[in-house]
Design an enzyme around this catalytic site. Structure first.
Site, PDB file in Angstrom:
ATOM      1  N   TYR A  87      31.406  30.357  56.741  1.00  0.00           N
ATOM      2  CA  TYR A  87      30.723  31.630  56.529  1.00  0.00           C
ATOM      3  C   TYR A  87      29.253  31.527  56.946  1.00  0.00           C
ATOM      4  O   TYR A  87      28.521  30.670  56.457  1.00  0.00           O
ATOM      5  CB  TYR A  87      30.860  32.012  55.060  1.00  0.00           C
ATOM      6  CG  TYR A  87      29.904  33.048  54.546  1.00  0.00           C
ATOM      7  CD1 TYR A  87      29.816  34.302  55.140  1.00  0.00           C
ATOM      8  CD2 TYR A  87      29.104  32.790  53.430  1.00  0.00           C
ATOM      9  CE1 TYR A  87      28.943  35.261  54.646  1.00  0.00           C
ATOM     10  CE2 TYR A  87      28.230  33.737  52.926  1.00  0.00           C
ATOM     11  CZ  TYR A  87      28.150  34.965  53.543  1.00  0.00           C
ATOM     12  OH  TYR A  87      27.289  35.919  53.064  1.00  0.00           O
TER      13      TYR A  87
ATOM     14  N   ASP B 211      34.741  26.980  46.773  1.00  0.00           N
ATOM     15  CA  ASP B 211      34.420  28.406  46.690  1.00  0.00           C
ATOM     16  C   ASP B 211      35.735  29.171  46.805  1.00  0.00           C
ATOM     17  O   ASP B 211      36.326  29.256  47.882  1.00  0.00           O
ATOM     18  CB  ASP B 211      33.459  28.779  47.814  1.00  0.00           C
ATOM     19  CG  ASP B 211      32.980  30.220  47.752  1.00  0.00           C
ATOM     20  OD1 ASP B 211      33.739  31.071  47.240  1.00  0.00           O
ATOM     21  OD2 ASP B 211      31.876  30.515  48.237  1.00  0.00           O
TER      22      ASP B 211
ATOM     23  N   ILE C  54      36.426  32.490  46.063  1.00  0.00           N
ATOM     24  CA  ILE C  54      36.225  33.924  45.846  1.00  0.00           C
ATOM     25  C   ILE C  54      37.300  34.782  46.497  1.00  0.00           C
ATOM     26  O   ILE C  54      37.425  35.965  46.175  1.00  0.00           O
ATOM     27  CB  ILE C  54      34.827  34.386  46.309  1.00  0.00           C
ATOM     28  CG1 ILE C  54      34.704  34.332  47.825  1.00  0.00           C
ATOM     29  CG2 ILE C  54      33.741  33.576  45.652  1.00  0.00           C
ATOM     30  CD1 ILE C  54      33.466  35.038  48.349  1.00  0.00           C
TER      31      ILE C  54
ATOM     32  N   LYS D 267      35.563  40.173  46.107  1.00  0.00           N
ATOM     33  CA  LYS D 267      36.683  40.277  47.036  1.00  0.00           C
ATOM     34  C   LYS D 267      37.975  40.657  46.323  1.00  0.00           C
ATOM     35  O   LYS D 267      38.687  41.557  46.752  1.00  0.00           O
ATOM     36  CB  LYS D 267      36.878  38.954  47.781  1.00  0.00           C
ATOM     37  CG  LYS D 267      35.597  38.408  48.391  1.00  0.00           C
ATOM     38  CD  LYS D 267      34.902  39.404  49.314  1.00  0.00           C
ATOM     39  CE  LYS D 267      33.597  38.849  49.851  1.00  0.00           C
ATOM     40  NZ  LYS D 267      32.868  39.815  50.686  1.00  0.00           N
TER      41      LYS D 267
END
Length: 468
Positions: free
Chosen positions: A145, A230, A232, A272
């Site tokens: 990202y 992570d 998410i 999300k």
């Protein structure tokens, strides 16, 4: 004498990335079906707008929660007054139970090990303040990202060392890639403090396999370092194979009473899975009491409002709602994903096989004029200015191979996505036509005429991490 600090003047924010520059061009000429039908369609925003009707239906059926009432009586004053940084117990309980439900109840979470933050951006940065010192490094698999260059490095002065992954094996993490990244860090005289992964991956849209997770656990065990997972996008897994949390792997290996247990940390968010980036709800989960304590103190710089916590504690405590939402959201994501993949395939463009996320990792290598990142930038500018689509080039995600792009599909209507696919098809057909020289000349003219300026975070769309 300098009037501003080094932090204020040092250009390490990452705002000159094509990822952010594409956003600037989109905001200058945003598509609107009536007011600006020839504008740029935003396909660089990883936002889930497919299930808002389910959330709105719940709010309509539960007016007390939205009206800040309890048993019909207003609790506005109670919520408006100061709350300490530990968060509302009812919300933390509801959140860890939702996290377990997302993971098929294969793992459970202790709310006392949870730290609330203002989104995943804040959570990741807080861990960068807690785990490494300035000048130390974290290893990240590529592609990753683009916002991590901001989130992890800008204020913390932590270094990112890429773990180079390749399309030949679907960009999976390998032992040799991990060791090579670690070696490169040593050559740069950087002390490695950990590895950070996104699972499911942003931008790949794939879940990390059990083999990869076991490999990562073995690696951090051998090196004596941390692992941040992570997660998410854990609630966006719409197809097989299913999602495996790093916590599930640790429990399966009976690591609960080991030092490694304390060196693995999870980042989560509702941006999300519930499509609520504007609510700024993130969390750190850690089995290390010292990390929880330090992160809790730091969270005072980015708290979640009491009103938000109260509303979401009521929503997430409604198990009938959460069960229906998770199931229906998966179906809608799967349908929209298939719509994009099949539409691109009809134009001769393939995607990496994926099963999660709000985007596809699209292979446009055959459209490059040469196998270079310069050619990727040339193609990206054509798509941005001529096709009028904002997509994220692989180079902004630190991809090792030119020609890959992240394309989002859940932040628009079906009609808008169909229009985007029509534009791509027309572009591909014109590019393969022998009479496309005029189009290329026009593109070159556009490139000379257009000049990118620095990214400016506009107040009406300053989403910080919502663009993830």
């Amino acid at each position: 004498m300098k009037m501003l600090s080094r932090k204020a003047t040092f250009n390490s924010h990452g705002q000159d990335s094509e990822y952010f520059l594409g956003w600037e061009e989109y905001e200058k000429n945003s598509y609107h079906e009536v007011e600006n039908p020839n504008g740029i369609i935003q396909m660089g925003l990883a936002e889930n707008q497919l299930s808002f009707d389910i959330l709105e239906s719940w709010l309509k059926q539960n007016p007390d929660a939205a009206g800040f009432k309890r048993d019909g009586e207003s609790i506005f004053r109670e919520l408006a007054l100061f709350q300490d940084y530990h968060g509302l117990p009812a919300f933390k309980k509801a959140l860890v139970e939702f996290m377990s439900e997302i993971r098929g109840n294969k793992v459970s979470f202790d709310q006392n090990k949870l730290v609330l933050t203002a989104g995943a951006t804040s959570a990741n940065e807080t861990l960068m303040f807690c785990l490494p010192d300035p000048g130390e490094a974290f290893l990240l698999p590529t592609p990753y990202y683009p916002g991590f260059d901001r989130d992890l490095k800008w204020r913390t002065e932590v270094e990112i060392v890429p773990i180079h992954c390749f399309s030949s094996n679907g960009f999976q993490i390998t032992e040799s890639a991990l060791e090579e990244a670690y070696l490169q860090a040593q050559k740069r005289n950087l002390r490695v403090k950990g590895v950070l992964i996104t699972n499911p991956s942003n931008p790949l849209g794939t879940t990390t396999s059990r083999d990869e997770l076991n490999l990562l656990v073995d690696f951090i065990t051998a090196k004596g370092i941390h692992l941040i997972s992570d997660e998410i996008y854990s609630g966006t897994v719409f197809d097989t194979p299913g999602f495996i949390s790093i916590m599930e792997v640790l429990m399966d290996r009976n690591y609960m009473d080991t030092e490694v247990w304390k060196r693995v940390h999870i980042v989560y968010s509702l941006s999300k899975d519930l499509g609520l980036p504007g609510f700024r709800v993130g969390a750190i989960y850690s089995n290390d009491g010292a990390v929880v304590s330090a992160a809790t103190k730091m969270s005072s710089f980015g708290l979640v409002s009491s009103q938000t916590q109260y509303l979401l504690s009521a929503m997430l405590s409604d198990q009938k709602f959460t069960k229906n939402y998770i199931s229906e959201n998966h179906k809608r994501l799967n349908k929209r994903h298939q719509m994009l993949v099949s539409g691109l395939r009809n134009t001769g463009i393939d995607c990496l096989q994926s099963n999660a996320g709000l985007f596809c990792w699209v292979d446009m290598r055959h459209l490059l004029s040469s196998n270079t990142f310069e050619a990727e930038m040339e193609l990206w500018k054509k798509i941005l200015y001529d096709v009028r689509l904002n997509i994220s080039p692989g180079s902004s995600c630190h991809c090792t191979e030119p020609g890959w792009f992240r394309v989002c599909f859940a932040n628009m209507s079906e009609d808008t996505l169909n229009l985007a696919l029509e534009r791509i098809k027309a572009f591909v057909e014109s590019s393969s036509s022998p009479n496309n020289n005029q189009s290329r000349n026009q593109c070159n003219k556009n490139q000379r005429r257009k000049s990118f300026t620095k990214w400016v975070f506009r107040s009406f769309r300053d989403r910080e991490a919502s663009e993830r």
